[in-house]
Write a protein that holds these residues in place. Structure first.
Motif, PDB file in Angstrom:
ATOM      1  N   ASP A 123       3.547   8.657  -0.352  1.00  0.00           N
ATOM      2  CA  ASP A 123       4.400   8.519   0.821  1.00  0.00           C
ATOM      3  C   ASP A 123       4.166   7.139   1.426  1.00  0.00           C
ATOM      4  OD1 ASP A 123       6.250   9.173   2.746  1.00  0.00           O
ATOM      5  OD2 ASP A 123       5.005  10.651   3.769  1.00  0.00           O
ATOM      6  N   ASN A 124       5.132   6.686   2.227  1.00  0.00           N
ATOM      7  CA  ASN A 124       4.997   5.437   2.992  1.00  0.00           C
ATOM      8  C   ASN A 124       4.527   4.272   2.120  1.00  0.00           C
ATOM      9  OD1 ASN A 124       5.705   6.830   5.416  1.00  0.00           O
ATOM     10  ND2 ASN A 124       3.607   7.614   5.524  1.00  0.00           N
TER      11      ASN A 124
ATOM     12  N   GLY B 212       0.798  -1.206   0.000  1.00  0.00           N
ATOM     13  CA  GLY B 212       0.000   0.000   0.000  1.00  0.00           C
ATOM     14  C   GLY B 212       0.830   1.255   0.000  1.00  0.00           C
ATOM     15  N   ALA B 213       0.144   2.390   0.176  1.00  0.00           N
ATOM     16  CA  ALA B 213       0.796   3.688   0.144  1.00  0.00           C
ATOM     17  C   ALA B 213      -0.149   4.744   0.679  1.00  0.00           C
ATOM     18  CB  ALA B 213       1.213   4.045  -1.290  1.00  0.00           C
ATOM     19  N   ASP B 214       0.420   5.855   1.107  1.00  0.00           N
ATOM     20  CA  ASP B 214      -0.350   7.071   1.355  1.00  0.00           C
ATOM     21  C   ASP B 214      -0.425   7.832   0.042  1.00  0.00           C
ATOM     22  OD1 ASP B 214      -0.304   6.225   3.957  1.00  0.00           O
ATOM     23  OD2 ASP B 214       1.002   7.815   4.686  1.00  0.00           O
ATOM     24  N   VAL B 215      -1.627   8.265  -0.325  1.00  0.00           N
ATOM     25  CA  VAL B 215      -1.899   8.800  -1.663  1.00  0.00           C
ATOM     26  C   VAL B 215      -2.530  10.185  -1.555  1.00  0.00           C
ATOM     27  CG1 VAL B 215      -3.263   8.438  -3.762  1.00  0.00           C
ATOM     28  CG2 VAL B 215      -2.206   6.488  -2.612  1.00  0.00           C
TER      29      VAL B 215
ATOM     30  N   TRP C  56      -4.868  13.549   1.829  1.00  0.00           N
ATOM     31  CA  TRP C  56      -4.111  12.309   1.963  1.00  0.00           C
ATOM     32  C   TRP C  56      -5.027  11.167   2.402  1.00  0.00           C
ATOM     33  CZ3 TRP C  56       0.614  11.240   0.319  1.00  0.00           C
ATOM     34  CH2 TRP C  56       1.501  12.284   0.071  1.00  0.00           C
ATOM     35  N   HIS C  57      -4.803  10.001   1.783  1.00  0.00           N
ATOM     36  CA  HIS C  57      -5.512   8.786   2.147  1.00  0.00           C
ATOM     37  C   HIS C  57      -4.526   7.623   2.217  1.00  0.00           C
ATOM     38  CE1 HIS C  57      -9.540  10.501   1.677  1.00  0.00           C
ATOM     39  NE2 HIS C  57      -9.056  11.140   0.618  1.00  0.00           N
ATOM     40  N   ARG C  58      -4.774   6.737   3.150  1.00  0.00           N
ATOM     41  CA  ARG C  58      -3.958   5.530   3.306  1.00  0.00           C
ATOM     42  C   ARG C  58      -4.682   4.377   2.618  1.00  0.00           C
ATOM     43  NH1 ARG C  58      -3.931   5.563   8.363  1.00  0.00           N
ATOM     44  NH2 ARG C  58      -1.986   6.734   8.591  1.00  0.00           N
ATOM     45  N   VAL C  59      -4.038   3.793   1.607  1.00  0.00           N
ATOM     46  CA  VAL C  59      -4.653   2.716   0.828  1.00  0.00           C
ATOM     47  C   VAL C  59      -3.798   1.457   0.951  1.00  0.00           C
ATOM     48  CG1 VAL C  59      -5.543   2.022  -1.423  1.00  0.00           C
ATOM     49  CG2 VAL C  59      -5.488   4.452  -0.806  1.00  0.00           C
TER      50      VAL C  59
END
Length: 228
Positions: free
Chosen positions: A221-222, A99-102, A164-167
């Motif tokens: 990110d991440n 996943g990623a922060d988008v 920002w969203h964490r997917v």
């Protein structure tokens, strides 16, 4: 003994594989854009075409990486971050999460933008996270090494709102899920024996530097991959 204790503390049965974060990129370390924070050495190189560049932007207390802006010209900037194509990034039939922060603006969507992937759907097996269509809905893809059929799960929620969203994508046996901000937004079933194994690099922000690279047009990110 140590692995057994770790498994028990994580709520896993004894003998179950311990999940390992095999690649992670927070874009905050020395060199900024390329170091693998997992410790496994899957450092990234920048590949680009037609003037494509990435740049650091502030995200929280650290940095994120921004990709070229949305472009509808005949020739657009292309850039991706790629690791070497190493075998330990292949999950085979094991459980897999990535996943990623988008961050993506509403006006920056396109038919498909790649966040992270390994392999290609038509020429090898694959795992991939992408953001689809004008609505900006993320989706997760798996392609079996023995069959070219695409297995996809798409989020019911958009991430193209300028925030920002964490997917994350999560495969556990025959279950394939997508989460947005830690909320389950889609689930499908896949063959329990589906295997992903190829010699392609891990690629972030696009398939490559060529014209049809499904360029991501926001910030990331991440980015991470966990196997087991």
């Amino acid at each position: 003994m140590l692995l057994s204790l770790l498994a028990v503390s994580a709520g896993l049965s004894i003998g179950a594989p311990v999940p390992v974060t095999i690649a992670r990129y927070d874009f905050n370390g020395r060199g900024g854009l390329v170091l693998d924070d997992s410790g496994f050495g899957h450092h990234l190189r920048i590949i680009s075409g037609h003037g494509g560049q990435v740049r650091l932007v502030v995200h929280g207390a650290g940095n994120a990486v921004a990709f070229p802006a949305h472009c509808e010209q005949a020739v657009c900037p292309h850039v991706a971050l790629q690791s070497p194509g190493t075998a330990d990034l292949n999950p085979g039939t094991r459980n897999l999460a990535y996943g990623a922060d988008v961050l993506l603006a509403p006006a920056a969507t396109s038919k498909g933008q790649n966040v992270v992937q390994k392999g290609y759907s038509k020429t090898s097996s694959q795992y991939k996270l992408q953001v689809d269509g004008a609505a900006g809905q993320p989706s997760c893809v798996l392609v079996d090494v023995r069959s070219p059929g695409i297995r996809m799960v798409r989020s019911s929620a958009s991430v193209a709102d300028g925030r920002w969203h964490r997917v994350r994508c999560e495969r556990a046996g025959g279950r394939f899920d997508i989460y947005v901000d830690d909320v389950l937004r889609g689930r499908t079933r896949i063959p329990a024996g589906l295997a992903v194994a190829n010699n392609r690099p891990l690629s972030i922000g696009g398939k490559g530097a060529y014209r049809d690279n499904d360029q991501f047009n926001g910030a990331l990110d991440n980015v991470w991959v966990r196997i087991g």
